[in-house]
Structure formats: structure tokens, C-alpha cells
Design an enzyme around this catalytic site. Structure first.
Site, PDB file in Angstrom:
ATOM      1  N   CYS A 124       0.831  -1.205   0.000  1.00  0.00           N
ATOM      2  CA  CYS A 124       0.000   0.000   0.000  1.00  0.00           C
ATOM      3  C   CYS A 124       0.863   1.252   0.000  1.00  0.00           C
ATOM      4  CB  CYS A 124      -0.925  -0.019   1.212  1.00  0.00           C
ATOM      5  SG  CYS A 124      -2.150   1.306   1.221  1.00  0.00           S
ATOM      6  N   CYS A 125       1.905   1.255   0.836  1.00  0.00           N
ATOM      7  CA  CYS A 125       2.822   2.405   0.856  1.00  0.00           C
ATOM      8  C   CYS A 125       3.531   2.569  -0.485  1.00  0.00           C
ATOM      9  CB  CYS A 125       3.853   2.231   1.974  1.00  0.00           C
ATOM     10  SG  CYS A 125       3.208   2.493   3.639  1.00  0.00           S
ATOM     11  N   CYS A 206      -1.356   7.924   7.283  1.00  0.00           N
ATOM     12  CA  CYS A 206      -2.694   7.683   6.750  1.00  0.00           C
ATOM     13  C   CYS A 206      -3.641   7.293   7.882  1.00  0.00           C
ATOM     14  CB  CYS A 206      -2.644   6.576   5.709  1.00  0.00           C
ATOM     15  SG  CYS A 206      -1.701   7.008   4.230  1.00  0.00           S
ATOM     16  N   CYS A 209      -3.709   3.584   9.267  1.00  0.00           N
ATOM     17  CA  CYS A 209      -2.461   3.071   9.844  1.00  0.00           C
ATOM     18  C   CYS A 209      -1.884   3.984  10.914  1.00  0.00           C
ATOM     19  CB  CYS A 209      -1.438   2.841   8.733  1.00  0.00           C
ATOM     20  SG  CYS A 209      -1.979   1.634   7.495  1.00  0.00           S
ATOM     21  N   CYS A 232       7.508   3.989   6.130  1.00  0.00           N
ATOM     22  CA  CYS A 232       6.736   3.808   4.899  1.00  0.00           C
ATOM     23  C   CYS A 232       7.635   3.497   3.716  1.00  0.00           C
ATOM     24  CB  CYS A 232       5.887   5.038   4.607  1.00  0.00           C
ATOM     25  SG  CYS A 232       6.792   6.457   4.010  1.00  0.00           S
TER      26      CYS A 232
END
Length: 246
Positions: A124-125, A206, A209, A232
Site C-alpha cells: 500500500c505504501c 494515513c 495506519c 513507509c
């Protein structure tokens, strides 16, 4: 590729080692001014507009308010962060804040349900932060970050000047600053805090998280809570070690 044009203007042998020998321990303003001068027109500030962002951005605005500022919008940031970004940029007179991020078509393909972070936070990062910043940085020869050594073990040996994997110069003017140094600077210049800091978020990322930090916890304990992940990955060191989380 290193910014040879700027290196020749300063010295025939302006290496990262030479820069660190010259500027380690120097005032942050001097380091920042040197970077903005040596790579003028080819350098950008990378900022999350997070808890400590105002300090570096205030310094940069005082030297050159027109320097490009790259702000990665993951489409999962706190609304307060987006509001703070707009307010702080206006207050400081920054004229070239570039809000970058992954294309919505790519998000629909790679993360259609917006749940990639639940099964693979690193992926996702990579999708929402690493790739967009890497693309944006192709326009520049150098970057400036607000990382500090005291923030995490992964940053404890961070140099003031680094070379990133793409061969660009990366500058960390606040590397040697403590949390108290930051607080003193904010107070001295009456800089507005991120609104979520007072609500228990000393480190912001985010929404999915990031969680509140309890008294006595490490300031970054709320990032990827319950996972071994602590960074990240948008800035990696020369040997591939993670160096920063925004």
C-alpha cells in the site's frame, strides 16, 4: 545522476563526504541555504505537512518561498492534514506546493476496495507513497527532508547529506535536532501546530495506519501499531535501508 553542473560551480570535488565534513553540526538554516543555492532550480522539499513540518517549511520559506514542495496525498490522509497543508502553505507564503499522488485509474486497478493496507501495508505504501514520489522526483536533482535522528532507530545514523538510490542528493537539515529544539523553534516563530497533535497524534500518516499514542509511549508507536513495520519507505538509504516515514 548527480547534479554535476552545481558541483562544478562550488568545487571540483563536491562529494557527499565532503559536504558532510563541511556541514555536520552547522546550523540547520545554513545547511538548507547551501542546498537551495547549490542545486537552485533542481531541488525540492519533501513534506508530509505533519506534526513537525512547520519548522522546515518556515525555514525554506524564509530563504526561497518559491522552492517546490512535494506533498504526497495518499487519498487516505486525515482531513485535518489536508486542511493544515492549505493553511500552512498560505501562512508561510509558499507558492509552489505540488500535491502529488497515484492516479485514480491506478488505484482502481491495484486497490479497488481501498483495503490493500489490511493485507499488505508495504504494498500500500509503495502504491500510494513511494511510486508517486519517485515519479515526481525525476524532475529534480536533489531533495530536502525534515527527518531527525531522534525519531527512530532507523534514523539514528542518518547523515546530513546522502545519496539516494537514483543518485540524487538528499539533504536532512534537521538531522541533529531534538524534540525540544523543534518545540523551541515553533514557539519562537509562533508556528501553528498540526491540529491532531493535541489529540494524541505526535506522528501522523494515513488514517487506517495511524492511532493515538498513550502517555509514556514512543511518539511513533501509533504508526502501523501491532506490526513490525516502522517506516513507509519513501526514502531509502544508499544500501537499501529504510530511512523515513512521512
Amino acid at each position: 545522476m548527480r547534479p554535476v553542473r552545481h558541483e562544478r560551480a562550488l568545487s571540483p570535488d563536491l562529494s557527499v563526504a565532503a559536504l558532510n565534513a563541511r556541514y555536520e553540526g552547522a546550523p540547520a538554516e545554513d545547511i538548507l541555504h547551501a542546498g537551495l543555492r547549490f542545486w537552485a532550480g533542481g531541488i525540492a522539499v519533501v513534506s508530509s505537512f505533519g506534526a513537525d513540518a512547520a519548522v522546515l517549511l518556515h525555514m525554506a520559506a524564509g530563504i526561497n518561498p518559491h522552492v517546490p514542495v512535494l506533498f504526497v496525498d495518499t487519498k487516505m490522509l486525515f482531513p485535518q492534514t489536508l486542511e493544515y497543508q492549505a493553511r500552512l502553505a498560505a501562512d508561510l507564503g509558499l507558492t509552489d506546493v505540488r500535491r502529488i499522488g497515484v492516479a485514480r485509474s491506478e488505484l482502481r486497478r491495484a486497490d479497488p476496495m481501498g483495503a490493500l493496507h489490511l493485507r499488505d501495508a508495504d504494498a500500500c505504501c509503495q502504491l500510494r507513497k513511494v511510486a508517486p514520489l519517485a515519479q515526481a522526483m525525476t524532475l529534480f536533482q536533489a531533495s530536502i527532508t525534515g527527518r531527525k535522528r531522534h525519531q527512530a532507530a532507523t534514523r539514528a545514523d542518518m547523515a546530513v547529506f546522502e545519496t539516494d538510490p537514483a543518485g540524487r542528493i538528499r539533504i536532512n537539515p534537521l538531522a541533529g535536532w531534538s524534540a525540544q529544539d523543534l518545540a523551541d523553534y515553533r514557539d519562537r516563530h509562533d508556528l501553528p501546530p498540526h491540529p491532531l497533535v493535541a489529540e494524541g497524534y505526535p506522528s501522523l500518516g494515513c488514517v487506517p495506519c495511524t492511532s493515538r499514542v498513550q502517555p509514556g509511549e514512543d511518539p511513533r508507536a501509533g504508526r502501523w501499531r501491532g506490526q513490525s513495520k516502522t517506516e513507509c519507505g519513501i526514502h531509502f538509504g544508499p544500501k537499501g535501508a529504510e530511512r523515513i516515514a512521512q
